[in-house]
Design a protein around this motif. Structure first.
Motif, PDB file in Angstrom:
ATOM      1  N   SER A  56      -0.202 -29.239  26.001  1.00  0.00           N
ATOM      2  CA  SER A  56      -0.120 -30.523  25.344  1.00  0.00           C
ATOM      3  C   SER A  56      -1.565 -30.843  24.405  1.00  0.00           C
ATOM      4  N   TYR A  59      -1.903 -27.896  21.764  1.00  0.00           N
ATOM      5  CA  TYR A  59      -1.116 -27.839  20.601  1.00  0.00           C
ATOM      6  C   TYR A  59      -0.808 -29.358  19.858  1.00  0.00           C
ATOM      7  N   ASN A  60      -1.469 -30.320  20.739  1.00  0.00           N
ATOM      8  CA  ASN A  60      -1.162 -31.695  20.111  1.00  0.00           C
ATOM      9  C   ASN A  60       0.135 -31.971  19.988  1.00  0.00           C
ATOM     10  N   VAL A  61       0.824 -31.771  21.407  1.00  0.00           N
ATOM     11  CA  VAL A  61       2.319 -32.326  21.388  1.00  0.00           C
ATOM     12  C   VAL A  61       2.279 -33.298  22.719  1.00  0.00           C
ATOM     13  N   SER A  63       3.540 -34.275  26.122  1.00  0.00           N
ATOM     14  CA  SER A  63       4.156 -33.667  27.402  1.00  0.00           C
ATOM     15  C   SER A  63       5.218 -34.503  28.010  1.00  0.00           C
ATOM     16  N   ILE A 100      14.869 -34.097  19.670  1.00  0.00           N
ATOM     17  CA  ILE A 100      13.200 -33.890  20.494  1.00  0.00           C
ATOM     18  C   ILE A 100      13.832 -32.906  21.673  1.00  0.00           C
ATOM     19  N   PRO A 106       5.239 -24.297  23.025  1.00  0.00           N
ATOM     20  CA  PRO A 106       5.450 -25.263  21.856  1.00  0.00           C
ATOM     21  C   PRO A 106       4.917 -24.632  20.500  1.00  0.00           C
ATOM     22  N   GLU A 124      11.569 -32.121  16.759  1.00  0.00           N
ATOM     23  CA  GLU A 124      10.245 -32.560  17.405  1.00  0.00           C
ATOM     24  C   GLU A 124      10.112 -31.851  18.983  1.00  0.00           C
ATOM     25  N   VAL A 125       8.728 -31.278  19.076  1.00  0.00           N
ATOM     26  CA  VAL A 125       8.491 -30.687  20.222  1.00  0.00           C
ATOM     27  C   VAL A 125       7.834 -31.261  21.238  1.00  0.00           C
ATOM     28  N   VAL A 126       8.284 -31.346  22.483  1.00  0.00           N
ATOM     29  CA  VAL A 126       7.460 -31.867  23.780  1.00  0.00           C
ATOM     30  C   VAL A 126       7.375 -30.659  24.447  1.00  0.00           C
TER      31      VAL A 126
END
Length: 568
Positions: A56, A59-61, A63, A100, A106, A124-126
């Motif tokens: 998280s 890759y700045n996404v 969790s 999402i 990711p 949109e990835v989590v």
């Protein structure tokens, strides 16, 4: 770029794993086809939560914890199951034109493109842990087919092929035809896959006079899961024999075979099949062999630190014999494979004789025993000694001939690992003597005996404290000074553990090193009970002591201590 290519490098850079741990995880990944992150967490080198948080941040996404949310069915239907399994992803919500999606990887751009194309949404990835995504896919995409649906399609008048004791009266062509019926095929597939979902170790398909039942062994205990109609017994048994490539016309002799089932995500499951003629038909037992669950790290098996150190010292000696003992299904094979994994180096020539070979281990020469062609343990062992071995593993010492050759090998510069079926470690010495091995040969060759059992773990999801019964604690030989401060736990039952209160198993070990005092006791003709007392005086921890330790740690329960171990 996929995290699979860079993940190890990134984790090393942040000092979250060591280089040796990365190399071991890479070896596991190559053997099983898993992703690197999954291999690292399974080996215990990094916690799932830590890995998810790391991805998280990297890759700045965001969790997400999948076990804490409920996903609507219409959201799940937006992504086909094959795409979810191929890319290890799961749709969790929709916001306008955006979907999402939880992903274990990711940065997998090809997966994101595939999702965009198949759904028509922007993605949109989590990030979520790989294990939680796998479990969620199994849960949300679970086939809503049950036995009643399948059996409603079966014409029971057409599958009644029971000819009683006269097995020769059965028309094999009719039996084959009924075994290939779509409902029968679906029922067998359902049984095989359902056993995997429930983490069963064995499937028992059993015909009786007035009923036909299927049972699973889960965490060492058998549970009845279904009772198909009695008229299906021959069709269902024949289907399993066809899948195992056995002779369906032979119904009077035992047969052994194997089924390989391909699952999603490049995963395979092997079933070791045993067919036994009984009074009212053939009983079929299938042992599930899941290489992805094979635990080869000895520190994760349940060893206490001190016995583990003694065991490792014994197997790393240049020669001698190490024996592992316990009943069928007590984890002896896993312990031996773990020892071989520890010893497996390019400088060592390792050969094994097994009946059957359960798992393929790269770098180890594994020989399948076949009594039908005269290749028994003794014959294989003789052949090994002509192949310049360093380490030999014999699946089981069953007779004097095998024991004699194994001991001579241990005395002539080879490390020999094997198993015996005895109740505890001290009884193993008596068993070798009863086979006809001279006491001086036993003391000269035997380094160590390890006895083990598997006890069920308390389910972590529904664990709760229970009151300490002092009388029961004394009965199971808990030291008096430890009773007052003891905290015991048991599971109350939840969906995760099928309402049993137990989830998974832990190994209990007793490690008996052949000290000079014990060798002298063997030469003086001590009985197994006297050997045990002599070993305890030398610091030996019995199975009951090991079980009590796990009880006091909150890992297992009093009933499991009583079920798995005998009083000292």
């Amino acid at each position: 770029m996929s995290t699979g290519g860079r993940l190890g490098e990134l984790l090393l850079r942040d000092k979250m794993i060591t280089l040796s741990q990365l190399q071991q995880a890479e070896d596991t990944r190559r053997q099983t086809g898993e992703r690197l992150g999954y291999a690292l967490t399974k080996l215990g080198f990094i916690d799932e939560k830590e890995l998810t948080e790391f991805l998280s941040r990297t890759y700045n996404v965001p969790s997400i914890q999948l076990d804490g949310i409920r996903i609507d069915a219409e959201i799940i239907q937006l992504v086909p199951r094959d795409i979810a399994e191929r890319h290890l992803c799961l749709p969790v919500n929709r916001a306008g034109n955006s979907l999402i999606v939880a992903m274990a990887d990711p940065a997998n751009l090809s997966a994101i493109d595939d999702l965009k194309f198949s759904t028509g949404f922007s993605i949109e990835v989590v990030v979520a842990s790989e294990q939680s995504i796998r479990e969620a896919i199994q849960h949300y995409y679970e086939d809503r087919v049950d036995m009643s649906d399948i059996l409603s399609d079966v014409d029971l008048d057409d599958v009644d092929l029971d000819a009683g004791a006269d097995a020769g009266a059965i028309d094999i062509s009719d039996l084959t035809k009924s075994a290939e019926d779509a409902p029968v095929v679906r029922l067998v597939n359902l049984i095989l896959v359902d056993a995997i979902k429930r983490n069963a170790s064995d499937i028992h398909v059993e015909p009786y006079e007035k009923e036909f039942r299927v049972r699973y062994r889960i965490d060492g205990v058998l549970y009845e899961v279904m009772k198909p109609p009695l008229k299906l017994k021959n069709a269902l048994t024949s289907r399993l024999k066809i899948m195992s490539r056995l002779d369906i016309a032979e119904r009077r002799l035992p047969q052994d075979g194997r089924i390989k089932l391909k699952l999603g995500g490049n995963k395979e499951m092997d079933y070791r099949v045993s067919v036994l003629p009984c009074l009212f038909g053939e009983k079929v037992v299938l042992r599930l062999l899941d290489k992805s669950n094979l635990q080869l790290d000895m520190t994760k098996l349940g060893f206490e630190p001190a016995p583990l150190k003694v065991f490792k010292t014994a197997i790393h000696r240049p020669y001698g014999m190490v024996l592992v003992t316990g009943p069928t299904g007590s984890g002896k094979t896993t312990t031996l494979y773990s020892a071989l994994s520890e010893l497996n180096k390019p400088t060592e020539n390792i050969s094994t004789a097994e009946d059957p070979v359960e798992f393929n281990l790269p770098g180890i020469n594994q020989c399948q025993i076949s009594d039908a062609v005269g290749l028994n343990f003794a014959a294989a062992l003789r052949s090994f000694l002509r192949q310049d071995p360093d380490i030999i593993m014999v699946g089981e010492i069953r007779d004097f001939e095998t024991a004699e050759i194994a001991i001579k090998a241990a005395l002539t510069g080879h490390m020999v690992l094997s198993t015996l079926h005895t109740n505890d470690a001290p009884s193993t010495v008596s068993r070798l003597l009863n086979m006809g091995i001279e006491p001086f040969l036993v003391t000269a060759s035997l380094n160590l005996v390890l006895a083990q059992r598997l006890a069920r773990r308390v389910c972590k999801e529904c664990t709760q404290p229970v009151e300490v019964d002092r009388e029961v604690m004394r009965e199971i030989q808990v030291p008096e000074e430890l009773i007052d401060g003891a905290k015991l736990f048991q599971g109350k039952g939840c969906p995760k553990c099928n309402d049993t209160g137990y989830k998974g198993r832990v190994a209990l070990y007793e490690v008996m090193e052949m000290t000079e005092g014990l060798k002298e006791a063997v030469l003086q003709g001590y009985s197994a009970a006297e050997l045990k007392q002599a070993a305890i005086r030398d610091g030996f921890q019995t199975l009951r002591m090991a079980a009590v330790n796990k009880l006091l740690e909150g890992v297992t329960t009093v009933s499991e201590v009583l079920r798995c171990t005998a009083p000292d």
